[in-house]
Structures are given as structure tokens and as C-alpha cells.
Scaffold this motif. Structure first.
Motif, short mmCIF file in Angstrom:
data_model
loop_
_atom_site.label_atom_id
_atom_site.label_comp_id
_atom_site.label_asym_id
_atom_site.label_seq_id
_atom_site.Cartn_x
_atom_site.Cartn_y
_atom_site.Cartn_z
N ASN A 251 0.83 -1.21 0.00
CA ASN A 251 0.00 0.00 0.00
C ASN A 251 0.86 1.26 0.00
O ASN A 251 0.49 2.28 -0.59
CB ASN A 251 -0.92 0.03 1.23
CG ASN A 251 -2.06 -0.96 1.13
OD1 ASN A 251 -2.40 -1.42 0.05
ND2 ASN A 251 -2.67 -1.26 2.26
N LYS B 105 1.87 2.59 -3.35
CA LYS B 105 0.77 3.15 -4.15
C LYS B 105 0.53 4.61 -3.82
O LYS B 105 -0.26 5.28 -4.48
CB LYS B 105 -0.53 2.37 -3.89
CG LYS B 105 -0.42 0.88 -4.04
CD LYS B 105 -0.31 0.49 -5.49
CE LYS B 105 -0.18 -1.02 -5.62
NZ LYS B 105 0.16 -1.41 -6.98
N ASN B 106 1.16 5.08 -2.74
CA ASN B 106 0.88 6.43 -2.28
C ASN B 106 2.13 7.29 -2.13
O ASN B 106 2.08 8.37 -1.54
CB ASN B 106 0.16 6.37 -0.93
CG ASN B 106 -1.22 5.75 -1.07
OD1 ASN B 106 -2.16 6.43 -1.45
ND2 ASN B 106 -1.33 4.45 -0.81
N PHE C 279 10.89 -2.36 -10.61
CA PHE C 279 9.64 -1.81 -11.16
C PHE C 279 9.01 -0.81 -10.19
O PHE C 279 8.56 0.26 -10.58
CB PHE C 279 8.67 -2.95 -11.49
CG PHE C 279 7.42 -2.49 -12.16
CD1 PHE C 279 7.44 -2.07 -13.49
CD2 PHE C 279 6.21 -2.45 -11.48
CE1 PHE C 279 6.29 -1.62 -14.12
CE2 PHE C 279 5.05 -1.99 -12.10
CZ PHE C 279 5.09 -1.58 -13.43
N ARG C 280 9.01 -1.17 -8.91
CA ARG C 280 8.44 -0.27 -7.90
C ARG C 280 9.25 1.03 -7.83
O ARG C 280 8.69 2.10 -7.69
CB ARG C 280 8.48 -0.94 -6.52
CG ARG C 280 7.33 -1.90 -6.32
CD ARG C 280 7.41 -2.50 -4.93
NE ARG C 280 6.15 -3.09 -4.57
CZ ARG C 280 6.03 -4.22 -3.89
NH1 ARG C 280 7.11 -4.87 -3.51
NH2 ARG C 280 4.85 -4.70 -3.59
N ASP D 132 1.04 6.44 -12.44
CA ASP D 132 -0.28 5.88 -12.16
C ASP D 132 -0.27 4.45 -12.69
O ASP D 132 -0.25 4.23 -13.90
CB ASP D 132 -1.34 6.73 -12.87
CG ASP D 132 -2.71 6.06 -12.89
OD1 ASP D 132 -2.86 4.98 -12.30
OD2 ASP D 132 -3.62 6.64 -13.51
N ASP D 133 -0.25 3.46 -11.82
CA ASP D 133 -0.05 2.10 -12.33
C ASP D 133 -1.29 1.51 -12.97
O ASP D 133 -1.20 0.51 -13.67
CB ASP D 133 0.62 1.17 -11.30
CG ASP D 133 -0.14 1.07 -10.02
OD1 ASP D 133 -1.19 1.74 -9.93
OD2 ASP D 133 0.30 0.33 -9.14
N ILE D 134 -2.46 2.13 -12.80
CA ILE D 134 -3.63 1.65 -13.55
C ILE D 134 -3.42 1.98 -15.04
O ILE D 134 -3.64 1.13 -15.91
CB ILE D 134 -4.94 2.28 -13.02
CG1 ILE D 134 -5.22 1.76 -11.60
CG2 ILE D 134 -6.10 1.97 -13.96
CD1 ILE D 134 -6.46 2.32 -10.97
N ALA D 135 -2.97 3.20 -15.30
CA ALA D 135 -2.71 3.59 -16.69
C ALA D 135 -1.63 2.68 -17.31
O ALA D 135 -1.74 2.26 -18.45
CB ALA D 135 -2.27 5.04 -16.76
N THR E 150 -0.99 -0.44 -16.47
CA THR E 150 -1.58 -1.76 -16.74
C THR E 150 -2.48 -1.72 -17.97
O THR E 150 -2.49 -2.65 -18.77
CB THR E 150 -2.38 -2.23 -15.50
OG1 THR E 150 -1.46 -2.37 -14.41
CG2 THR E 150 -3.05 -3.57 -15.76
N LEU E 151 -3.23 -0.62 -18.11
CA LEU E 151 -4.16 -0.55 -19.24
C LEU E 151 -3.44 -0.49 -20.58
O LEU E 151 -4.05 -0.75 -21.62
CB LEU E 151 -5.12 0.64 -19.06
CG LEU E 151 -6.21 0.40 -17.99
CD1 LEU E 151 -7.03 1.67 -17.78
CD2 LEU E 151 -7.13 -0.77 -18.36
N HIS F 80 -1.56 -2.65 -21.38
CA HIS F 80 -1.52 -4.08 -21.74
C HIS F 80 -2.93 -4.66 -21.87
O HIS F 80 -3.11 -5.87 -21.71
CB HIS F 80 -0.72 -4.86 -20.71
CG HIS F 80 0.65 -4.28 -20.48
ND1 HIS F 80 1.60 -4.22 -21.46
CD2 HIS F 80 1.20 -3.71 -19.38
CE1 HIS F 80 2.69 -3.65 -20.98
NE2 HIS F 80 2.47 -3.32 -19.72
#
Lengths: 469, 211
Positions: free
Chosen positions: B119, B122-123, B174-175, B184-187, B189-190, B192
Motif C-alpha cells: 500500500n 501506491k501512495n 519496477f516499484r 499511475d499504475d492503472i494507466a 496496466t491498461l 496491456h
């Protein structure tokens, strides 16, 4: 065997979408369970970024942490809690997600209803914004808790960026003695390896004593893997698993079920698979367990005494023990069975299923809660568990003995709703955490099995379930 | 997410093992549907002598003078020094939000609980794992010098005292990359999305009961 894999290796490999150069993997998530506390900020994030859930059908939502366990028709009186539950309702409506709302008989603790509905199946990856998601590993699934950012990540992508854990086998060999339950087994394991013993590992629980457990017992063990530091705990699939998942609302049927079963039965560690760490316990040595401190690793058997920090050689540990004794209001050397209690809580995602309630009712039957117990409450894990218990007459047994019989929810496991300890109150609890303030500021928690909690209620102090008269 | 590159600040010692997320942010504050505003209630049970709640104004509460974060200069600390298994227990990301909102940018400990560790990244809160004896040494330095400061360099993966590196730490590549750049790790992931869809199509054939 060449290329022998552990159960965890198999589950992991089946869900890797892609791998980064440093080994970080994009892991696909089959089932996403959602509750009201850790999801509002994730849904808000989706809205801000103008994103939609990737696969709505993978999601099952339920309010559980904040719901009242008293008459549901009265609604939630705490306006802040009410807003949070309504926010979940609204988010599920807005994004078209399945939710068992507070008035639905299928509502309950998220880790109870997933398996109950067949929404948790062997071989799945299961996540939830809740550390006790490890519970679902009992089905031979890879299940772990995540934070809110990861909740949003799964909502948006159906995947998580993950680093693979190491493999640990905890083998509980031989048979347990009478009166020793899944809860005692897992507390004994945590006592042995410590609350950080499983950090960085996925734990597979094996051995005769684990194999002999029902699915519900296995859920209790996997539930507390996180208390040993492991995000995921799991048990290999066998006939017990297959039998449990038959004929549940979300389970497959017909030919698909046959195909699924053939796959599920491969979900066990191969002969010769490599574990980075192996821990063995002799089941016969495990007695009913009681925690004495403010960490689940601070646990002893019912026939023991409160340990002495002066006998601990590790200075940091000894200091921790002293702080715990002060907080718990206990003196080293006190026999566990002389510790008197104020309240008793039977419930939580660890121990609120039908078998837990049966075990507690068996002890309560024909007895009365002791005078020094201010409140003894039973909180079923779901509306369907409650209904089943009532059909079996367990509610009457509890009520006649002086227990309160409540509506389902997380309740006094973490005391987000009105069910809580007052400062200084001492509680025998079937929940999973004895942290400072967990059940209410200043409250003192002792973790035990359902039968031991019921026995504590009847005698007013801890009592060996095998010496109950 | 805010990026983390370098940071220097006062180190606050929290000398107890197994500090759990219930202690970092007690449950009554989890009823909030926001991500911000948890700082005044970080370590609430230890920090105040009376009981707090989401609707109680902290300004009128009695603070505990014995608690380290109530004592200057630690009330302005930005690096938390802790013992083993920091952040154990509940998955609540509110614990990370509370630490950040208080002003912490990094936590140093011999070990962290897995979910809290995750967590944090992520912040933009950097969790640094150092050997127990180095952490022990840092506790001694902190108690010897009031307002003891450390400098952290993520690129170099070092912890320094007055420009002298005293320890280096490990972090997944990677971290580190995501944190250095505040990605922004959602972007990410998207990017892929096609591979995710492809995986799903295959799984629908081999495990149709999942769909």
C-alpha cells in the motif's frame, strides 16, 4: 518429479498475464469481493479517471463492517456509517454490480458469503480489500487481501501487479486431541512461527490434521494466515472441497462442473515440489489455546500461565511483552484458567459459520451464562447461517443460556458498529486480532475457539473445554 | 501518486515491534469515504488521552505528552523509525494515508507486513527495510541527538547522515521506477489491455465456469 510445482506455483502460473523484467507479474483476478469500508475511495478514483469496471460479473459486494447487529428495520443510526453503506449501495447501482444489501437474507460477512454462495471456487484468484481474504484459500484458491488502491486497480483492469511470494509448507501431522479445533491449530501455528513468521510467504497448510478438517475448519485456519504474516494461506483440493462446492448458487453445473472438477483435483502440491520453508507441528501436542497479550503470537495453552517477560532473552520482544501485560492488566505467572471475563463474543469471519455455532451451542446447552459476564453475544456470519442455526434450534439454546442472538456482520471483531468493549473490559472472543483497542479503546481481547468462548461464558473464566463439568 | 526521489527530514523513533494498522489508524476513522484528512488521527489511541471519532474536533482534545509525535521536534518529523513487522494486521490503506497526511514520507524498519508495504508504494510513502542491527543503531543515534535527521536517496538507494551514506536498501526495480516517476499504475496496466483480453479469451476455453 521433474518440474514439480507447489499448489501456490500452479495457482500463480495459471493467472500470470505478463511479466516485467524484474519479475513483477500482472496477475489476473477471477473474483473480486467488495465491502463498504475499503471501496468508496476506489469507486471515486474510477469516476475521476472516467473508467468502468473491467468485468462486472467478477464482483460481489456486501456491507458487513458497519452494519448493526440489532433490528435491521431500524436502519443505521450512526450517520457516518450510514453514509458509507449507502455509498456502497449507490456505487453498485451506478456501476451495475451485484450487491447483497443489508436487508437481503444472503447478506453477511464477505468471507462467509463468498464460499456460501459458491462465488469462491477452487483454482480462482480471489481478492478483497480486507486482509482476511486469505480465508478463501481453504478451497485451493489463491486469495489475498489488498488495499484500496489495488481495489481500484482490479476494478479498472481485472489485474494486479504482484511479486511472487516464497513457498512455505506448514504441516500439522497426526490427529488432534478431543476438544481441539481449527482455531486452536492455527493459534498454535502462529504461536510457533510468530506474527511475522509468514511474511513474504504464501503458506500451504497440510498434514493429517488439516486434511481431517471440514472446509469450514480449513477456512478458520486460512483466515488467520495473515496473522502469521502471510497474505495468502491455502489448502489443497480434495473430496471435502469438491463436496462443499456442489449445488451452490454460483457453482458450475452439469458438464462444466465435471470439467471443473477434473481441473480442481490437480490443485495440490506435486510430489517433490520445493518449499522454501517447512514447519512441522505434532497435532497431538496442541491443546486448546488462549491469547494473553496484544498480538496473536502471544498465545499459550489453557493449562499454562501468563508468561514472564524477564525470561525472554530478546530485549525488543521482552519490552513488547511488558507493554502487553500492562495493557491487558495481567501479571506474569497467573494461570490462564483463573482469568475472569466481562464479555464474550462469538462471531467474525474466523468463527461464525454453522459448525462454529453448533460447537458453541453444544457447550451452552442446558447451562447459564455466569453472573460476572455482562454480555455474551452470538453473531452469525450471514443471514443464511442465521436461518440454518434457527432451523436447528441453536438460537433457542443460546437465548435460554443467556446469550444475545444477533443479526449478521463483523460486529465486535473490530467494533466499527455499536458492538464494542468499554475501557478495561475483558473479552473472550472467537475473532482474529487481539490488538490494543481492536474491540474498543482500552478493551482487552483474548482469542479462543467457539467452544472455549462458550465455556468461558458459562464459567465466567477460561476453562479447559475437556474439563467442563 | 506523488513521486519520491530524495528526502531529508527529522526521524521519529517508535520503539515497539508489531505496530499494527489498528494502532496507526483506529477503526472509527475508517467510516470516512474520503482519502484525506486522517493525519490528525494517526496513532489516535496513543496520541490523545481522550477518545476521538470521525465527528470529534481534535483541537479540543487532550494530547498525551508522553507520546513521541506530540513532542517537538518530532511533531514535525517526516521519517518514522520503527521495529519489526511494522504495519501488520488489517489491509486498511487508511494507515498509509494517515502517515502521509501527518507528514511522513518514509518509514524505516527491519521488516514490514506485506499488505502495508504494498500500500505504501501506491501512495508515494517509501518503506525502507534495513537490518535489525542498523535499525538498532539508528534508534541509539536518534536518542543521542534531538532532532536527528536522515537523508534518503531513492535513485542511489541510500540512507545518509550529513552526506555520509550509512546504509543502502533493496527495492524492486519496477516499484522504484514507478515511485521515482510518480506513475499511475492503472494507466500502466491498461497499456496491456490487449494482453488481458487475450488471457481472458484463452481462459474462457480452458476454464469456462469462471465466466
Amino acid at each position: 518429479m521433474k518440474n514439480a510445482k507447489t499448489l501456490y506455483d500452479k495457482l500463480w502460473d495459471d493467472h500470470v498475464v505478463r511479466t516485467e523484467e524484474d519479475g513483477t507479474a500482472l496477475l489476473y483476478i477471477d473474483r473480486h469481493l467488495v465491502h463498504e469500508v475499503t471501496s468508496p475511495q476506489a469507486f471515486e478514483g474510477l469516476r475521476i479517471a472516467n473508467r468502468q469496471p473491467w468485468r462486472s460479473s467478477s464482483i460481489l459486494a456486501v456491507p458487513d463492517h458497519n452494519v448493526p447487529t440489532t433490528d435491521r428495520r431500524l436502519g443505521i443510526t450512526d450517520p457516518v456509517a450510514k453514509l458509507q453503506v449507502e455509498t456502497l449501495d449507490n456505487n453498485c447501482k451506478e456501476f451495475g454490480l451485484t450487491e447483497f444489501t443489508m436487508s437481503d437474507i444472503r447478506q453477511g460477512i464477505v468471507h462467509v458469503i463468498g464460499p456460501e454462495q459458491g462465488a469462491t471456487l477452487p483454482g480462482m484468484t480471489v481478492v478483497c480489500g480486507d486482509s482476511h481474504t486469505s480465508t478463501h484459500g481453504a478451497f485451493g484458491a489463491l486469495a489475498f487481501g489488498i488495499g484500496t488502491s489495488e481495489v481500484e486497480h482490479v476494478l479498472a483492469t481485472q489485474c494486479l501487479m504482484q511479486n511472487k511470494s516464497l513457498n512455505m509448507l506448514v504441516s500439522v501431522d497426526g490427529d488432534v486431541q478431543a476438544g481441539v479445533t481449527a482455531k486452536d491449530i492455527v493459534l498454535a501455528i502462529i504461536g510457533k512461527i510468530g506474527t511475522a513468521g509468514g511474511t513474504g510467504y504464501a503458506i500451504e497448510f497440510g498434514g493429517d490434521a488439516i486434511r481431517a478438517l471440514s472446509i469450514e475448519g480449513r477456512m478458520t485456519v486460512c483466515n488467520m494466515a495473515i496473522e502469521a504474516g502471510a497474505r495468502a494461506g491455502m489448502v489443497a483440493v480434495d473430496a471435502t472441497t469438491i463436496e462443499y462446492v456442489q449445488d451452490r448458487p454460483y457453482s458450475p453445473t452439469g458438464e462444466t462442473m465435471k470439467q471443473a472438477q477434473a481441473y480442481w483435483l490437480t490443485l495440490h502440491s506435486d510430489e517433490g515440489a520445493h518449499f522454501d520453508k517447512v514447519i512441522r507441528l505434532n497435532a497431538a501436542d496442541i491443546l486448546p489455546q488462549v491469547t494473553w497479550g496484544t498480538s496473536p503470537e502471544m498465545v499459550v495453552a489453557i493449562d499454562s500461565v501468563v508468561p514472564n517477560p524477564d525470561e525472554e532473552s530478546d530485549k525488543v520482544k521482552a519490552d513488547g511483552m511488558r507493554k502487553a501485560l500492562t495493557y491487558m492488566g495481567l501479571k506474569a505467572g497467573t494461570p490462564i484458567n483463573e482469568i475472569a471475563l466481562d464479555k464474550v463474543f462469538i462471531g467474525s469471519c474466523t468463527n461464525s459459520r454453522i459448525e462454529d455455532l453448533r460447537a458453541a451451542a453444544q457447550v451452552a446447552q442446558g447451562n447459564k451464562v455466569a453472573d460476572n459476564i455482562k454480555l455474551a453475544m452470538v453473531v452469525p456470519g450471514s443471514g443464511l447461517v442465521k436461518k440454518q442455526a434457527e432451523e436447528e434450534g441453536l438460537d433457542k439454546i443460546f437465548i435460554n443460556a443467556g446469550f444475545e442472538w444477533r443479526e449478521p456482520g463483523c460486529s465486535m471483531c473490530l467494533a466499527m458498529n455499536a458492538d464494542r468493549l468499554e475501557a478495561g473490559e475483558r473479552c473472550a472472543s472467537t475473532s482474529n486480532r487481539n490488538f490494543e483497542g481492536r474491540q474498543g479503546q482500552g478493551g482487552r481481547t483474548h482469542l479462543v475457539s467457539p467452544a472455549m468462548a462458550a465455556a468461558a461464558a458459562i464459567n465466567g473464566r477460561f476453562t479447559d473445554i475437556n474439563k467442563l463439568t | 501518486m506523488q513521486a519520491f526521489t530524495q528526502h531529508s527530514g527529522i526521524v521519529a523513533p517508535l520503539d515497539r515491534p508489531n505496530v499494527d494498522t489498528d494502532a496507526i489508524i483506529p477503526k472509527q476513522f475508517l467510516k470516512s469515504i474520503k482519502r484525506s484528512g486522517f493525519g490528525p488521527n494517526a496513532f489516535d489511541d496513543w496520541r490523545y488521552l481522550d477518545e476521538g471519532g470521525p465527528e470529534i474536533d481534535n483541537a479540543g482534545r487532550k494530547t498525551n505528552p508522553d507520546f513521541i509525535l506530540n513532542q517537538p521536534p518530532y511533531d514535525e518529523s517526516t521519517i518514522l523509525l520503527a521495529r519489526e513487522n511494522f504495519g501488520c494486521g488489517s489491509s486498511r490503506e487508511h494507515a498509509v494515508w494517515a502517515l502521509e497526511d501527518f507528514g511522513f514520507r518514509a518509514v524505516i524498519a527491519p521488516s514490514f507486513a506485506d499488505i502495508f508495504y504494498n500500500n505504501s508504494f501506491k501512495n508515494g510513502l517509501l518503506p525502507i527495510v534495513l537490518d535489525a542491527d542498523i535499525v538498532d543503531d539508528l534508534f541509539q543515534r536518534v536518542s543521542a541527538v534531538s532532532g536527528f535527521q536522515l537523508s534518503i536517496n531513492l535513485e542511489a538507494q541510500t540512507v545518509s547522515v550529513e552526506d555520509e551514506a550509512i546504509a543502502s536498501f533493496d527495492i524492486d526495480a519496477f516499484r522504484k521506477h514507478c515511485l521515482l516517476n510518480g506513475l499511475d499504475d492503472i494507466a500502466l496496466t491498461l497499456k496491456h489491455a490487449d494482453e488481458i483480453t487475450c488471457y481472458e479469451e484463452k481462459r474462457k476455453q480452458t476454464a469456462p465456469w469462471l465466466y
